[in-house]
Design a protein around this motif. Structure first.
Motif, PDB file in Angstrom:
ATOM      1  N   THR A 165       0.876  -1.201  -0.151  1.00 55.99           N
ATOM      2  CA  THR A 165       0.048  -0.013  -0.021  1.00 55.99           C
ATOM      3  C   THR A 165       0.936   1.354  -0.031  1.00 55.99           C
ATOM      4  O   THR A 165       0.610   2.089  -0.707  1.00 55.99           O
ATOM      5  N   MET A 169       0.950   4.283  -2.851  1.00 55.25           N
ATOM      6  CA  MET A 169       0.482   5.703  -2.692  1.00 55.25           C
ATOM      7  C   MET A 169       1.851   6.360  -3.139  1.00 55.25           C
ATOM      8  O   MET A 169       1.762   7.571  -3.539  1.00 55.25           O
ATOM      9  N   ASP A 205      -8.627  11.128  -3.362  1.00 59.79           N
ATOM     10  CA  ASP A 205      -7.567   9.879  -3.908  1.00 59.79           C
ATOM     11  C   ASP A 205      -7.071   9.300  -2.440  1.00 59.79           C
ATOM     12  O   ASP A 205      -6.995   8.214  -2.378  1.00 59.79           O
ATOM     13  N   ASP A 209      -7.649   5.474  -1.264  1.00 59.55           N
ATOM     14  CA  ASP A 209      -6.527   4.635  -0.895  1.00 59.55           C
ATOM     15  C   ASP A 209      -6.943   4.152   0.539  1.00 59.55           C
ATOM     16  O   ASP A 209      -6.720   2.905   0.808  1.00 59.55           O
TER      17      ASP A 209
END
Length: 300
Positions: A165, A169, A205, A209
């Protein structure tokens, strides 16, 4: 599990080094952005996202610290799930901060607050502050994109969702920089609303996420089946392992759950065998990845 599996030691060490590099570069970016942020809502959102970029790296290092600890009286199964908890913390931080930024940018757009990006004097020369903001944004994109790409193959080898993750990002950080740059240029051309619209895009965004990551993290913590590292679908190696165990113990019921980067399987309804196969013998794929199969238990 005081000692991490030997096949992944080198990758773990590389991941640790990359996360320390992330913390260093991200800290310099946060400082640079703070100096030129001004009253721009887009810069504020980009600065918050860059600050939040520190969270996955920090929780990865903390989770790894606990994962290496030996089982204790109060935690007899060890700390294999520390990685899952760290993943949920990082995802929750993203989600709620993104929600706050949407509210903040949306309210300023509704109230039609006009940001001011004026000139600043540097060595006797008047320079538009927007150019400094754009320069800081360009700088804020380069290190994360490079480091994020370096993390992805390691995250896949380690089946580490926190690291994965984090890499996503950072790889997508250019979108934040582009949105904020367009917002600042829009203000420079007289479009006051461009700044808040750019901030909203960045905030959405961040929420996306956080929401996606929190779904996967929650599934891990409530004994969900192992998920793929890049989606909510069941992991293929978990399905393959389940088939092998069902063939090996046809009279039992097989259940597999995810526990951090590892899998734990339970076979119920049969007597435990006196000499059960080793995890390397049962693992359906590359035997170098058999470390993922951490626990096999039997229950009547």
């Amino acid at each position: 599990m005081s000692k991490l599996p030997e096949p992944i030691q080198d990758d773990i060490n590389r991941a640790v080094r990359l996360e320390w590099w992330t913390i260093f570069w991200q800290a310099t970016i946060v400082v640079a952005m703070a100096f030129v942020m001004g009253s721009s809502q887009a810069m504020k959102s980009a600065w918050v996202e860059d600050t939040l970029g520190l969270v996955p790296a920090i929780v990865f290092l903390l989770a790894l610290h606990f994962e290496r600890k030996s089982p204790t009286r109060y935690f007899p199964f060890g700390f294999m799930r520390a990685n899952s908890l760290a993943f949920l913390i990082a995802a929750t931080a993203l989600f709620f901060m993104g929600g706050y930024l949407i509210y903040d940018a949306g309210s300023k757009l509704i109230m039609q607050e006009h940001p001011t990006i004026g000139p600043i004097e540097i060595l006797g020369t008047q320079v538009w502050m927007g150019w400094l903001m754009i320069a800081a944004l360009i700088y804020s994109v380069i290190p994360p994109v490079i480091i994020g790409r370096m993390k992805q193959p390691i995250a896949r080898k380690l089946y580490d969702k926190v690291l994965y993750t984090d890499s996503l990002m950072q790889k997508a950080d250019w979108m934040t920089g582009l949105a904020a740059t367009l917002g600042i240029l829009g203000v420079g051309f007289g479009f006051w609303w461009a700044d808040s619209v750019a901030a909203l895009i960045i905030s959405v965004d961040i929420v996306h996420d956080g929401f996606r990551a929190s779904k996967i993290a929650t599934a891990e913590l409530i004994d969900g089946a192992p998920r793929q590292i890049d989606s909510d679908a069941i992991a293929e190696d978990a399905d393959d392992l389940k088939k092998v165990l069902e063939k090996e113990f046809p009279d039992g019921t097989v259940r597999i759950r995810e526990t951090g980067r590892y899998m734990a399987a339970e076979v119920t309804g049969i007597e435990p065998p006196h000499n059960p196969p080793t995890r390397e013998e049962l693992w359906p794929g590359d035997k170098q990845e058999a470390w993922r199969f951490a626990l096999l238990s039997f229950a009547r």
